[in-house]
Design a protein around this motif. Structure first.
Motif, PDB file in Angstrom:
ATOM      1  N   LYS A  64       0.700  -1.288  -0.030  1.00 45.68           N
ATOM      2  CA  LYS A  64       0.223  -0.158  -0.026  1.00 45.68           C
ATOM      3  C   LYS A  64       0.906   1.361  -0.026  1.00 45.68           C
ATOM      4  N   LEU A  65       1.963   1.251   0.544  1.00 47.37           N
ATOM      5  CA  LEU A  65       2.899   2.383   0.656  1.00 47.37           C
ATOM      6  C   LEU A  65       3.960   2.371  -0.472  1.00 47.37           C
ATOM      7  N   THR A  66       3.973   1.474  -1.401  1.00 46.66           N
ATOM      8  CA  THR A  66       4.732   1.422  -2.488  1.00 46.66           C
ATOM      9  C   THR A  66       3.757   1.708  -3.868  1.00 46.66           C
ATOM     10  N   SER A  67       2.575   1.856  -3.664  1.00 43.06           N
ATOM     11  CA  SER A  67       1.462   1.975  -4.674  1.00 43.06           C
ATOM     12  C   SER A  67       1.406   3.528  -4.739  1.00 43.06           C
ATOM     13  N   VAL A  68       1.504   4.136  -5.924  1.00 42.83           N
ATOM     14  CA  VAL A  68       1.031   5.503  -6.065  1.00 42.83           C
ATOM     15  C   VAL A  68      -0.444   5.867  -5.562  1.00 42.83           C
ATOM     16  N   ILE A 288       0.283   3.894   7.017  1.00 41.26           N
ATOM     17  CA  ILE A 288       1.567   3.806   7.657  1.00 41.26           C
ATOM     18  C   ILE A 288       1.484   3.104   9.130  1.00 41.26           C
ATOM     19  N   ASP A 289       0.277   3.387   9.617  1.00 37.36           N
ATOM     20  CA  ASP A 289      -0.165   2.908  11.049  1.00 37.36           C
ATOM     21  C   ASP A 289      -0.139   1.316  10.652  1.00 37.36           C
ATOM     22  N   GLY A 290      -1.050   0.839   9.467  1.00 41.40           N
ATOM     23  CA  GLY A 290      -1.045  -0.445   9.343  1.00 41.40           C
ATOM     24  C   GLY A 290       0.338  -1.137   9.030  1.00 41.40           C
ATOM     25  N   PHE A 291       1.242  -0.280   8.422  1.00 44.93           N
ATOM     26  CA  PHE A 291       2.592  -0.973   8.198  1.00 44.93           C
ATOM     27  C   PHE A 291       3.345  -1.183   9.425  1.00 44.93           C
ATOM     28  N   VAL A 292       3.151  -0.222  10.374  1.00 43.94           N
ATOM     29  CA  VAL A 292       3.921  -0.395  11.549  1.00 43.94           C
ATOM     30  C   VAL A 292       3.314  -1.577  12.340  1.00 43.94           C
ATOM     31  N   ASP A 378       8.662  14.290  -0.233  1.00 41.62           N
ATOM     32  CA  ASP A 378       9.724  13.666   0.461  1.00 41.62           C
ATOM     33  C   ASP A 378       9.311  12.549   1.408  1.00 41.62           C
ATOM     34  N   VAL A 379       8.207  12.604   2.170  1.00 40.18           N
ATOM     35  CA  VAL A 379       7.744  11.525   2.867  1.00 40.18           C
ATOM     36  C   VAL A 379       7.408  10.134   1.939  1.00 40.18           C
ATOM     37  N   LYS A 380       6.635  10.591   0.910  1.00 37.51           N
ATOM     38  CA  LYS A 380       6.488   9.538  -0.119  1.00 37.51           C
ATOM     39  C   LYS A 380       7.658   8.815  -0.775  1.00 37.51           C
ATOM     40  N   ASN A 381       8.529   9.637  -1.032  1.00 42.12           N
ATOM     41  CA  ASN A 381       9.946   9.170  -1.567  1.00 42.12           C
ATOM     42  C   ASN A 381      10.693   8.186  -0.683  1.00 42.12           C
ATOM     43  N   LEU A 382      10.499   8.617   0.748  1.00 43.03           N
ATOM     44  CA  LEU A 382      11.001   7.964   2.007  1.00 43.03           C
ATOM     45  C   LEU A 382      10.630   6.479   1.688  1.00 43.03           C
ATOM     46  N   ILE A 394      11.917   2.663   1.872  1.00 41.86           N
ATOM     47  CA  ILE A 394      11.812   1.802   3.016  1.00 41.86           C
ATOM     48  C   ILE A 394      10.950   0.702   2.703  1.00 41.86           C
ATOM     49  N   ALA A 395       9.591   1.129   2.312  1.00 37.73           N
ATOM     50  CA  ALA A 395       8.522  -0.014   2.030  1.00 37.73           C
ATOM     51  C   ALA A 395       8.818  -0.691   0.728  1.00 37.73           C
ATOM     52  N   VAL A 396       9.562   0.052  -0.325  1.00 38.42           N
ATOM     53  CA  VAL A 396      10.121  -0.600  -1.341  1.00 38.42           C
ATOM     54  C   VAL A 396      11.112  -2.066  -0.913  1.00 38.42           C
ATOM     55  N   GLN A 397      11.758  -1.653  -0.139  1.00 36.87           N
ATOM     56  CA  GLN A 397      12.805  -2.574   0.459  1.00 36.87           C
ATOM     57  C   GLN A 397      12.148  -3.701   1.165  1.00 36.87           C
ATOM     58  N   LEU A 398      11.225  -3.447   2.208  1.00 39.62           N
ATOM     59  CA  LEU A 398      10.462  -4.218   2.867  1.00 39.62           C
ATOM     60  C   LEU A 398       9.651  -5.161   2.010  1.00 39.62           C
TER      61      LEU A 398
END
Length: 477
Positions: A64-68, A288-292, A378-382, A394-398
């Motif tokens: 969900k965090l890697t999807s645009v 992000i909360d779901g990811f954490v 910047d948050v999105k790129n992180l 980070i989400a891409v790596q995970l």
């Protein structure tokens, strides 16, 4: 299993059956260890299955965090949704506009003249229904692109039969019957609203070739369905203004008037209704909360399974399991990684997501919301940057890590294969022990039975000698 011929040996009264049972129990002792090992392996299989499920959940959360689309959430508000409601697709640019509704969309509706006798036959012929648009002055009908639908009516058909045939003809019109003191009326209504979805009903009786040229508008036979028909409601588009500019729609929903926004006219307005589209950070925060939450669930399970409690001197199920520890370290390294493509933010801690004692993540909502408000890109790129290597978010790596772990030839498949092989070998070892015990029991039973037979013979011989000695002593005395 071997059988014992006698409960005792000789005159000593030895409990041979009990002796053999105890000896066999000693031989079976390795089975206890093997069964305990099998139970432990089965528990580990279950534990890794649970971990696999949690990793799959983390993969979905990272996705969900890697999807645009996960970063393009918008919120749409109406100053009064009772009059105008609205929605917008993700990525729609923030905007505000006002809407005034002058009229709602309507479907054409007609009512025939009253028909008598009630329940009587109407006469044979053909009905033709056409969809199209009526002009106001002079009144004329322009057929649409669809083909007319012709419905055959038999001489014995009643008005109820006609209505049923119209409803079954898929002609874009629904029929019903109204009964009042004056008789029966055929009510027709277009299935769709809008000016282009008006309809025209015409009749062809008997041998007439064409319902239009025949001019069957008299008050006899099937023509009664046309003669005296009243338009009770004309087909109409919904009409509104957007920032003062006139717009219309065949339905009450305006889907293409404003790019990315769909608004619906609920009622005719008495004042302008403001529609506002703004970026929705709450949806991003929720992802992000779901990811954490997904990461913490795995961390807590692995932390508990690999720990050693010095006070109770008890070890977790996976304590000392190098593969479990390696999995834990891989996940932690991914969470702690640096993303050089994140602009102003390179670590999760930069946006308020920090690792606590024990490895769990905690979210500082205030810091995260500030970052999303001030530097959303910047948050999105992180999280989702795909620059390659350390530039990956980070989400891409995970997601890459979890995808590899869950692959058909990945960590969990390999671990399950290893545990299943261990379980298979354990089963084979148990079979060998059982076979060895059975052979031992048979062997020792034969020996004791043989010994029992020999001692019985010796006891018999001893009794005979004693008798002979007694007899001899008596004869010489």
């Amino acid at each position: 299993m071997a059988t014992i011929s006698s409960p005792g040996v000789g005159t000593n009264g030895l409990d041979v059956k009990n002796i053999i049972s105890q000896l066999v129990a000693l031989e079976k002792k390795p089975l206890d260890t093997l069964k305990l090992q099998a139970a432990t392996v089965n528990t580990k299989i279950s534990a890794f299955g649970q971990i696999k499920s949690l990793v799959s959940t983390l993969q979905d959360a990272a996705g969900k965090l890697t999807s645009v689309t996960g970063w393009n959430g918008v919120a749409t508000t109406s100053s009064d949704s009772k009059y105008v409601s609205a929605t917008a697709v993700g990525g729609t640019l923030p905007t505000t506009f006002s809407v005034e509704v002058q009229s709602l969309a309507k479907a054409q509706a007609t009512a025939s003249a009253a028909l008598l006798p009630v329940g009587g036959a109407l006469g044979a012929g053909t009905l033709r229904l056409e969809l199209g648009q009526w002009s106001v002055a002079p009144a004329s009908f322009t057929p649409g692109s669809g083909q007319p639908v012709e419905i055959t009516i038999s001489a014995s058909d009643k008005l109820s039969d006609v209505a049923s045939k119209i409803n079954g003809a898929n002609a874009g019109v629904t029929a019903s019957i109204l009964s009042d003191a004056s008789g029966e009326r055929l009510l027709l209504r277009s299935k769709s609203t809008g000016e282009e979805f008006g309809f025209r009903l015409s009749v062809m009786e008997g041998g007439d070739a064409d319902p239009q040229s025949a001019g069957n508008t008299d008050a006899t036979g099937l023509s009664r369905l046309v003669n005296g028909t009243t338009v009770t409601q004309a087909a109409a588009n919904a009409k509104a203004t957007v920032n003062g500019i006139a717009v219309s729609s065949a339905t009450n929903t305006f889907a293409s008037t404003i790019s990315g926004v769909t608004f619906k006219a609920e009622q005719v307005t008495t004042a302008p209704i403001d529609i506002t589209v703004s970026k929705d950070n709450s949806a991003i925060q929720s992802n992000i909360d779901g990811f954490v939450k997904a990461y913490n669930a795995i961390n807590e399970l692995l932390q508990d399974a690999t720990k050693y409690d010095a006070k109770t001197r008890s070890a977790g199920l996976l304590q000392g399991d190098s593969t479990a520890v390696a999995l834990q370290n891989s996940l932690r390294n991914a969470i702690q990684s640096i993303s050089t493509g994140g602009g102003a933010f390179q670590r999760l801690a930069d946006v308020g997501i920090t690792q606590q004692l024990g490895g769990n993540l905690a979210v500082d909502s205030t810091k995260l919301n500030k970052a999303l408000t001030e530097k959303p890109d910047d948050v999105k790129n992180l999280f989702r940057n795909t620059g390659g290597g350390s530039a990956d978010g980070i989400a891409v790596q995970l997601k890459a890590l979890t995808t590899n772990l869950l692959a058909n030839d990945g960590f969990f498949k390999s671990k399950d294969d290893t545990l299943q092989l261990s379980l298979k070998r354990n089963s084979q070892d148990q079979t060998r022990v059982n076979e060895k015990v059975d052979a031992f029991e048979k062997r020792i039973t034969r020996r004791y039975n043989s010994l029992d037979s020999q001692l019985s013979s010796l006891n018999g011989l001893n009794a005979y000698i004693s008798q002979q000695v007694a007899a001899w002593n008596k004869s010489t005395g």
